[in-house]
Design an enzyme around this catalytic site. Structure first.
Site, PDB file in Angstrom:
ATOM      1  N   ILE A 123       0.878  -1.027  -0.357  1.00 24.36           N
ATOM      2  CA  ILE A 123       0.371  -0.004   0.171  1.00 24.36           C
ATOM      3  C   ILE A 123       0.853   1.546  -0.335  1.00 24.36           C
ATOM      4  O   ILE A 123       0.767   2.658  -0.824  1.00 24.36           O
ATOM      5  CB  ILE A 123      -0.993  -0.271   0.973  1.00 24.36           C
ATOM      6  CG1 ILE A 123      -1.374  -1.382   1.305  1.00 24.36           C
ATOM      7  CG2 ILE A 123      -1.850   1.247   1.521  1.00 24.36           C
ATOM      8  CD1 ILE A 123      -2.197  -1.168   2.780  1.00 24.36           C
ATOM      9  N   GLY A 124       1.938   1.318   0.926  1.00 21.72           N
ATOM     10  CA  GLY A 124       3.112   2.489   0.654  1.00 21.72           C
ATOM     11  C   GLY A 124       4.177   1.865   1.580  1.00 21.72           C
ATOM     12  O   GLY A 124       3.541   1.277   2.004  1.00 21.72           O
ATOM     13  N   GLY A 183       5.203   4.198   5.084  1.00 22.15           N
ATOM     14  CA  GLY A 183       4.984   4.520   6.039  1.00 22.15           C
ATOM     15  C   GLY A 183       6.274   5.332   6.361  1.00 22.15           C
ATOM     16  O   GLY A 183       7.581   5.044   5.562  1.00 22.15           O
ATOM     17  N   THR A 184       6.663   5.958   7.276  1.00 21.14           N
ATOM     18  CA  THR A 184       7.558   6.625   8.157  1.00 21.14           C
ATOM     19  C   THR A 184       8.746   6.115   8.404  1.00 21.14           C
ATOM     20  O   THR A 184       9.507   5.705   8.835  1.00 21.14           O
ATOM     21  CB  THR A 184       7.043   7.882   9.445  1.00 21.14           C
ATOM     22  OG1 THR A 184       6.530   8.307   8.716  1.00 21.14           O
ATOM     23  CG2 THR A 184       8.324   8.390  10.575  1.00 21.14           C
ATOM     24  N   TYR A 185       7.780   4.748   8.825  1.00 19.61           N
ATOM     25  CA  TYR A 185       8.421   3.478  10.000  1.00 19.61           C
ATOM     26  C   TYR A 185       8.811   1.939   9.493  1.00 19.61           C
ATOM     27  O   TYR A 185       9.672   1.617   9.463  1.00 19.61           O
ATOM     28  CB  TYR A 185       7.916   3.053  11.219  1.00 19.61           C
ATOM     29  CG  TYR A 185       8.093   3.702  12.251  1.00 19.61           C
ATOM     30  CD1 TYR A 185       8.717   4.929  13.113  1.00 19.61           C
ATOM     31  CD2 TYR A 185       6.238   5.180  12.765  1.00 19.61           C
ATOM     32  CE1 TYR A 185       8.764   6.073  13.819  1.00 19.61           C
ATOM     33  CE2 TYR A 185       6.603   6.380  13.435  1.00 19.61           C
ATOM     34  CZ  TYR A 185       7.355   6.442  13.583  1.00 19.61           C
ATOM     35  OH  TYR A 185       7.477   7.936  14.975  1.00 19.61           O
ATOM     36  N   LYS A 189       2.575  -3.856   8.616  1.00 23.80           N
ATOM     37  CA  LYS A 189       3.241  -2.841   8.900  1.00 23.80           C
ATOM     38  C   LYS A 189       4.839  -3.291   8.982  1.00 23.80           C
ATOM     39  O   LYS A 189       4.888  -3.884  10.074  1.00 23.80           O
ATOM     40  CB  LYS A 189       3.177  -1.219   9.556  1.00 23.80           C
ATOM     41  CG  LYS A 189       3.722  -0.202   9.857  1.00 23.80           C
ATOM     42  CD  LYS A 189       3.393   1.464  10.285  1.00 23.80           C
ATOM     43  CE  LYS A 189       2.721   1.412  10.047  1.00 23.80           C
ATOM     44  NZ  LYS A 189       1.921   2.924  10.335  1.00 23.80           N
ATOM     45  N   ASP A 206       3.769  12.871  15.809  1.00 29.46           N
ATOM     46  CA  ASP A 206       4.307  13.543  13.861  1.00 29.46           C
ATOM     47  C   ASP A 206       2.592  12.878  13.262  1.00 29.46           C
ATOM     48  O   ASP A 206       2.288  12.415  11.589  1.00 29.46           O
ATOM     49  CB  ASP A 206       4.848  12.134  13.248  1.00 29.46           C
ATOM     50  CG  ASP A 206       5.279  12.427  11.885  1.00 29.46           C
ATOM     51  OD1 ASP A 206       5.526  13.379  11.526  1.00 29.46           O
ATOM     52  OD2 ASP A 206       5.789  10.786  11.566  1.00 29.46           O
TER      53      ASP A 206
HETATM   54  P1  AMP Z   1       2.247   4.989   7.959  1.00 27.29           P
HETATM   55  O1  AMP Z   1       3.531   4.125   7.826  1.00 27.29           O
HETATM   56  O2  AMP Z   1       1.178   4.961   8.306  1.00 27.29           O
HETATM   57  O3  AMP Z   1       2.518   6.677   7.538  1.00 27.29           O
HETATM   58  O4  AMP Z   1       1.502   4.197   6.295  1.00 27.29           O
HETATM   59  C1  AMP Z   1       1.926   4.555   4.876  1.00 27.29           C
HETATM   60  C2  AMP Z   1       0.388   4.315   4.020  1.00 27.29           C
HETATM   61  O5  AMP Z   1      -0.025   2.965   3.993  1.00 27.29           O
HETATM   62  C3  AMP Z   1      -0.447   5.524   4.645  1.00 27.29           C
HETATM   63  O6  AMP Z   1      -0.556   6.697   3.848  1.00 27.29           O
HETATM   64  C4  AMP Z   1      -1.838   4.712   4.647  1.00 27.29           C
HETATM   65  O7  AMP Z   1      -2.256   5.117   3.117  1.00 27.29           O
HETATM   66  C5  AMP Z   1      -1.897   3.386   4.285  1.00 27.29           C
HETATM   67  N1  AMP Z   1      -1.578   2.764   5.699  1.00 27.29           N
HETATM   68  C6  AMP Z   1      -1.036   3.115   7.104  1.00 27.29           C
HETATM   69  N2  AMP Z   1      -1.603   1.970   7.541  1.00 27.29           N
HETATM   70  C7  AMP Z   1      -2.947   1.892   7.448  1.00 27.29           C
HETATM   71  C8  AMP Z   1      -4.650   0.597   7.028  1.00 27.29           C
HETATM   72  N3  AMP Z   1      -4.552  -0.054   8.868  1.00 27.29           N
HETATM   73  N4  AMP Z   1      -5.241   0.565   6.755  1.00 27.29           N
HETATM   74  C9  AMP Z   1      -5.421   0.889   5.053  1.00 27.29           C
HETATM   75  N5  AMP Z   1      -3.522   1.442   5.489  1.00 27.29           N
HETATM   76  C10 AMP Z   1      -3.195   1.966   5.761  1.00 27.29           C
END
Ligand code: AMP
Length: 294
Positions: free
Chosen positions: A10-11, A13-15, A33, A126
């Site tokens: 999906i993406g 993230g910071t971590y 994650k 954050d």
């Molecule tokens: P983050 O580490 O929370 O910034 O996550 C990076 C990307 O993953 C975010 O921009 C969200 O679009 C996606 N993401 C994070 N947590 C979730 C979740 N619980 N369900 C769906 N997408 C998520």
């Protein structure tokens, strides 16, 4: 058979990297994650692991639920409930316009989640549209709560993208090493304004100096009179005495009560900022959907 099967990435993230996955035990879709740790490190620091396991107890309808924590070798996987989209993507799909009622609903839910965590002494540090998730039904949930304390606040994202400064308060930008609820109240004020402006960020600075300059041009340059000991901050910098800009010009779609509430977030002196609890009681929310108050 493995319990969680990755469906797609999906993406970043910071971590760590976030995947959509299927939980074969419950049949539900979840978000994984995955935090990969340095080869040189001794695996997951036990303090971080302890913090993260505590987050499993943080249960609230406006906080993304941490379902499980898996720890193997140099890899830590956090399993979260899956939410359809984040606020950044919501902004992109809303065409720059969000109705005042939706702004009010989202912001109330954001404060509710924030107030709950703050009451348990858990801070975010954050907050930004990427870690605010929006479900198909219009429920708002905060992600990444407590991770800054577990892992430390990074300068770069996992993907080496620089962490955004747009939501950072002036005390943090000038080197204050504090963990308090007031940091989140500044960030949430910036997000409140961004919601009202249909996704246009309030203070999109490109580096620390420019970020501070943007802040002070908006709210006026602080001095020892309004912020005792400001000059003693580790990275204090002197700026010209900019006057404040009337907020009506900056958030034209917001009503007078909303502007009054926003003003109480955007206070340079950290202890002068409103709390989430008080913000929820503000008159701006007098006509909020009663179902949200439950
Ligand atoms: P983050 O580490 O929370 O910034 O996550 C990076 C990307 O993953 C975010 O921009 C969200 O679009 C996606 N993401 C994070 N947590 C979730 C979740 N619980 N369900 C769906 N997408 C998520």
């Amino acid at each position: 058979m493995q319990r969680y099967e990755k469906v797609e990435k999906i993406g970043e993230g910071t971590y760590g990297t976030v995947y959509k996955a299927k939980d074969h035990e419950s049949g539900e879709i979840v978000a994984l994650k995955v935090v990969r740790l340095d080869e040189d490190d001794e695996g997951v620091p036990s303090a971080a692991l302890r913090e993260i396991c505590l987050l499993k107890e943080l249960k609230h309808k406006n906080i993304v639920c941490l379902l499980d924590v898996l720890h193997r070798n140099l890899r830590l996987t956090m399993v979260f409930e899956y939410i359809d989209q984040d606020l950044k993507k919501y902004f992109d799909s809303s065409g720059g316009k969000i109705s005042p009622k939706t702004v009010q609903s989202f912001y109330y839910q954001l404060l509710k989640g924030l107030g709950f965590c703050h009451s348990l002494n858990v801070f975010h540090r954050d907050l930004k549209p990427q870690n605010i998730l929006i479900s198909k039904r219009g429920d708002l949930k905060l992600a990444d709560f407590g991770l800054a304390r577990a892992f430390g606040i990074p300068v770069r994202c996992f993907s080496t993208e620089v962490v955004t400064l747009w939501y950072r308060p002036p005390d943090v930008l000038m080197g204050a090493q504090v963990y308090t609820t007031t940091i989140d109240m500044w960030s949430s004020g910036c997000i409140f304004a961004e919601l009202s402006n249909g996704g246009r960020p309030l203070l999109p600075g490109s580096d620390v100096d420019e970020q501070l300059k943007r802040i002070f041009k908006l709210v006026g340059t602080p001095n020892e009179g309004v912020w005792p000991n400001i000059t003693k901050l580790p990275e204090y910098k002197e700026f010209p005495p900019y006057p404040a800009t009337p907020l009506e010009l900056v958030v034209p779609a917001m009503n007078a009560l909303g502007i009054n509430l926003l003003e109480q977030h955007l206070v340079c002196y950290p202890n002068g900022r409103i709390s989430a609890e008080d913000a929820m009681r503000h008159e701006y929310f007098a006509d909020v959907d009663p179902a949200l108050k439950l």
